[in-house]
Design an enzyme around this catalytic site. Structure first.
Site, PDB file in Angstrom:
ATOM      1  N   GLY A  46      68.936  90.979  13.503  1.00  0.00           N
ATOM      2  CA  GLY A  46      69.143  91.713  14.746  1.00  0.00           C
ATOM      3  C   GLY A  46      69.924  90.854  15.725  1.00  0.00           C
ATOM      4  O   GLY A  46      69.902  89.623  15.625  1.00  0.00           O
ATOM      5  N   GLN A  51      73.233  88.088  23.721  1.00  0.00           N
ATOM      6  CA  GLN A  51      73.311  86.866  22.914  1.00  0.00           C
ATOM      7  C   GLN A  51      74.755  86.431  22.648  1.00  0.00           C
ATOM      8  O   GLN A  51      74.996  85.292  22.272  1.00  0.00           O
ATOM      9  CB  GLN A  51      72.576  87.042  21.582  1.00  0.00           C
ATOM     10  N   CYS A  98      64.957  83.371  15.953  1.00  0.00           N
ATOM     11  CA  CYS A  98      65.984  84.001  16.777  1.00  0.00           C
ATOM     12  C   CYS A  98      67.278  83.200  16.638  1.00  0.00           C
ATOM     13  O   CYS A  98      67.235  81.970  16.632  1.00  0.00           O
ATOM     14  CB  CYS A  98      65.519  84.000  18.232  1.00  0.00           C
ATOM     15  N   LEU A  99      68.393  83.898  16.554  1.00  0.00           N
ATOM     16  CA  LEU A  99      69.682  83.199  16.439  1.00  0.00           C
ATOM     17  C   LEU A  99      69.983  82.374  17.687  1.00  0.00           C
ATOM     18  O   LEU A  99      70.811  81.468  17.649  1.00  0.00           O
ATOM     19  CB  LEU A  99      70.815  84.196  16.171  1.00  0.00           C
ATOM     20  N   HIS A 140      61.906  92.856  19.470  1.00  0.00           N
ATOM     21  CA  HIS A 140      62.466  91.527  19.756  1.00  0.00           C
ATOM     22  C   HIS A 140      63.824  91.673  20.469  1.00  0.00           C
ATOM     23  O   HIS A 140      64.079  91.002  21.475  1.00  0.00           O
ATOM     24  CB  HIS A 140      62.608  90.773  18.421  1.00  0.00           C
ATOM     25  N   GLU A 141      64.668  92.564  19.957  1.00  0.00           N
ATOM     26  CA  GLU A 141      66.013  92.731  20.544  1.00  0.00           C
ATOM     27  C   GLU A 141      65.951  93.387  21.924  1.00  0.00           C
ATOM     28  O   GLU A 141      66.728  93.034  22.815  1.00  0.00           O
ATOM     29  CB  GLU A 141      66.919  93.534  19.602  1.00  0.00           C
ATOM     30  N   HIS A 144      65.387  90.934  24.515  1.00  0.00           N
ATOM     31  CA  HIS A 144      66.619  90.231  24.922  1.00  0.00           C
ATOM     32  C   HIS A 144      67.320  90.969  26.057  1.00  0.00           C
ATOM     33  O   HIS A 144      67.851  90.345  26.979  1.00  0.00           O
ATOM     34  CB  HIS A 144      67.601  90.130  23.739  1.00  0.00           C
TER      35      HIS A 144
HETATM   36 ZN   LIG Z   1      66.533  86.939  19.223  1.00  0.00          ZN
END
Ligand SMILES: [Zn+2]
Length: 173
Positions: A46, A51, A98-99, A140-141, A144
């Site tokens: 995701g 991000q 998470c990226l 989660h997204e 963000h």
């Molecule tokens: Zn993330």
């Protein structure tokens, strides 16, 4: 193919709230495609627009739940614009990463099932009932888009320790 740079904690942009998307144009579709490519290159499931430094309420998700022999065949991407959780049910704990948060994962509690309302890239409104890894990923997204990271779900003391360690790691990188 466009691969964008993924912002890493403690970049302050990650704490900002994303704005409602009102223009469903070619630029939005290009951003969505670039986000997807970036997510695949980085090996994530995701990615939220913030991000990659775009404060727009858009997320891409691919739990690789398609049918096929290898990863590329199982790809099953979804684009959610202005995603909103209407209802949630149950509780589930899973290990998240998470990226934007390098070299750290933690067990996080989320709703088990969610009813999602969103717009597609053409601005049409849809609802979708989600469960399993996709439900977790979408929560989660969406966090963000509100300026929240998964580590913000940790208990206070642990959160402070982890953030300090990650900030130090980022400085020495
Ligand atoms: Zn993330």
């Amino acid at each position: 193919m466009t691969v964008l740079q993924v912002l890493k904690f403690p970049n302050p942009v990650l704490k900002r709230k994303s704005a409602l998307v009102t223009q469903f144009d070619a630029a939005l579709r290009e951003l969505a495609e670039a986000m997807l490519e970036t997510m695949y290159v980085e090996g994530g499931i995701g990615l939220a627009a913030v991000q990659v430094g775009q404060l727009k309420r858009m997320i891409v998700v691919d739990a690789r739940d398609g049918v096929g022999e290898d990863e590329a065949e199982r790809r099953n991407p979804y684009f959610y614009v202005n995603p909103l959780i209407l209802e949630s049910e149950g509780e589930t704990v899973s290990e998240e990463g998470c990226l934007s948060v390098v070299e750290f994962t933690a067990d996080i509690t989320r709703a088990e099932k969610v009813l999602l309302e969103y717009e597609d890239l053409a601005g049409e409104t849809h609802q979708e009932a989600l469960e399993g890894i996709k439900a977790i990923c979408v929560q989660h997204e969406i966090d963000h888009t509100k300026g929240k990271l998964f580590i913000d779900h940790l208990p206070l003391i642990k959160r402070q320790m982890v953030k300090k360690r990650l900030a130090k790691l980022a400085r020495s990188a």
